[in-house]
Design a protein around this motif. Structure first.
Motif, short mmCIF file in Angstrom:
data_model
loop_
_atom_site.label_atom_id
_atom_site.label_comp_id
_atom_site.label_asym_id
_atom_site.label_seq_id
_atom_site.Cartn_x
_atom_site.Cartn_y
_atom_site.Cartn_z
N GLY A 45 0.31 -0.77 0.06
CA GLY A 45 0.28 -0.13 0.40
C GLY A 45 1.05 1.57 -0.46
N ARG A 46 2.25 0.72 -0.24
CA ARG A 46 3.11 1.96 -0.52
C ARG A 46 3.15 3.29 -2.06
N PRO A 47 3.05 4.49 -1.90
CA PRO A 47 3.32 5.32 -2.91
C PRO A 47 4.89 4.17 -3.74
N VAL A 48 5.05 4.66 -4.85
CA VAL A 48 6.31 4.42 -5.34
C VAL A 48 5.83 4.86 -6.90
N LYS A 49 7.96 4.68 -7.49
CA LYS A 49 7.74 5.46 -8.06
C LYS A 49 9.40 4.42 -8.84
N GLU A 50 9.54 4.49 -10.07
CA GLU A 50 11.13 3.65 -10.46
C GLU A 50 12.07 4.64 -11.02
N MET A 51 13.39 5.27 -10.74
CA MET A 51 14.02 5.76 -11.08
C MET A 51 14.84 4.86 -12.13
N ILE A 52 13.91 5.69 -13.69
CA ILE A 52 14.55 4.60 -14.63
C ILE A 52 16.08 4.91 -14.83
N GLY A 53 16.20 3.75 -15.56
CA GLY A 53 18.18 3.95 -15.77
C GLY A 53 18.94 3.00 -14.41
N GLY A 54 18.78 3.85 -13.50
CA GLY A 54 19.05 2.49 -12.05
C GLY A 54 20.30 3.29 -11.72
N LEU A 55 21.25 2.42 -11.71
CA LEU A 55 22.87 3.03 -11.38
C LEU A 55 23.02 3.74 -12.56
N THR A 56 23.59 2.61 -13.40
CA THR A 56 23.63 2.76 -14.86
C THR A 56 23.62 4.12 -15.37
N GLY A 57 22.17 4.37 -15.32
CA GLY A 57 21.35 5.34 -15.66
C GLY A 57 21.99 7.21 -15.03
N TRP A 58 22.56 6.72 -13.78
CA TRP A 58 22.63 8.08 -12.85
C TRP A 58 24.42 8.19 -13.76
N ILE A 59 25.09 7.06 -13.05
CA ILE A 59 26.59 7.31 -13.70
C ILE A 59 26.53 8.17 -15.18
N ASP A 60 26.23 7.20 -15.99
CA ASP A 60 25.51 7.50 -17.20
C ASP A 60 25.39 9.77 -17.43
N GLU A 61 25.24 9.92 -16.80
CA GLU A 61 24.50 11.60 -16.70
C GLU A 61 25.66 12.43 -15.92
N GLY A 62 27.06 10.83 -15.54
CA GLY A 62 27.81 11.79 -15.15
C GLY A 62 28.42 13.24 -13.47
N LEU A 63 26.41 11.59 -12.61
CA LEU A 63 26.83 12.49 -11.48
C LEU A 63 27.28 10.79 -10.28
N GLY A 64 27.84 11.99 -9.78
CA GLY A 64 28.86 10.84 -8.77
C GLY A 64 28.30 10.09 -8.03
N LEU A 65 29.20 9.15 -7.03
CA LEU A 65 28.22 8.39 -6.51
C LEU A 65 29.15 8.34 -5.23
N GLU A 66 28.72 8.20 -4.20
CA GLU A 66 28.91 7.75 -3.23
C GLU A 66 28.58 6.32 -2.33
N ARG A 67 30.20 5.66 -1.21
CA ARG A 67 30.32 4.74 -1.29
C ARG A 67 30.48 5.14 0.22
N SER A 68 30.01 3.30 1.16
CA SER A 68 30.03 3.22 2.09
C SER A 68 31.19 2.72 2.72
#
Length: 131
Positions: A108-131
């Motif tokens: 019963g939770r509202p949800v959306k998908e971030m299309i492209g996922g991590l690959t899309g994020w990297i393709d956009e030139g956006l940085g990652l965080e590491r734990s």
């Protein structure tokens, strides 16, 4: 003679508006998520549904990690029922975000998908965080 693009006629403008409007109720993209996280007050929880090992190796800054198999009512109890979850996994080759979205919707939770996922994020030139 019509091209392969126009051989099947385009939808009417009203049908296109309804179709693309519906799509945006199910998905968002990396650029919009980045903008919301860096320039607005986010009104969603960004959920990385990959394994903890993959999350630790690199994830979208601001994302929390709940692997798909761990999504359940008890784990989500800390979030109000109206909380929007935006899910992502590795990328277009992965259906983990879809599986997570189904589990969230079943709860019963509202949800959306971030299309492209991590690959899309990297393709956009956006940085990652590491734990």
């Amino acid at each position: 003679m019509p091209t392969t693009v126009s051989r099947a006629p385009a939808a009417t403008p009203d049908a296109a508006l309804a179709h693309f409007g519906r799509r945006l109720s199910f998905e968002t993209d990396c650029s919009d998520v980045h903008y919301a996280l860096t320039r607005e007050e986010p009104d969603f929880v960004l959920l990385d549904v990959r394994t903890p090992v993959l999350y630790a190796a690199g994830h979208v800054p601001g994302a929390i990690n709940i692997p798909t198999r761990m999504i359940g009512a008890a784990r989500l109890a800390e979030y109000p029922p109206e909380t929007l979850f935006v899910v992502y996994c590795a990328g277009p080759h992965c259906n983990g975000a879809n599986k997570a979205a189904i589990k969230l919707a079943e709860l019963g939770r509202p949800v959306k998908e971030m299309i492209g996922g991590l690959t899309g994020w990297i393709d956009e030139g956006l940085g990652l965080e590491r734990s």
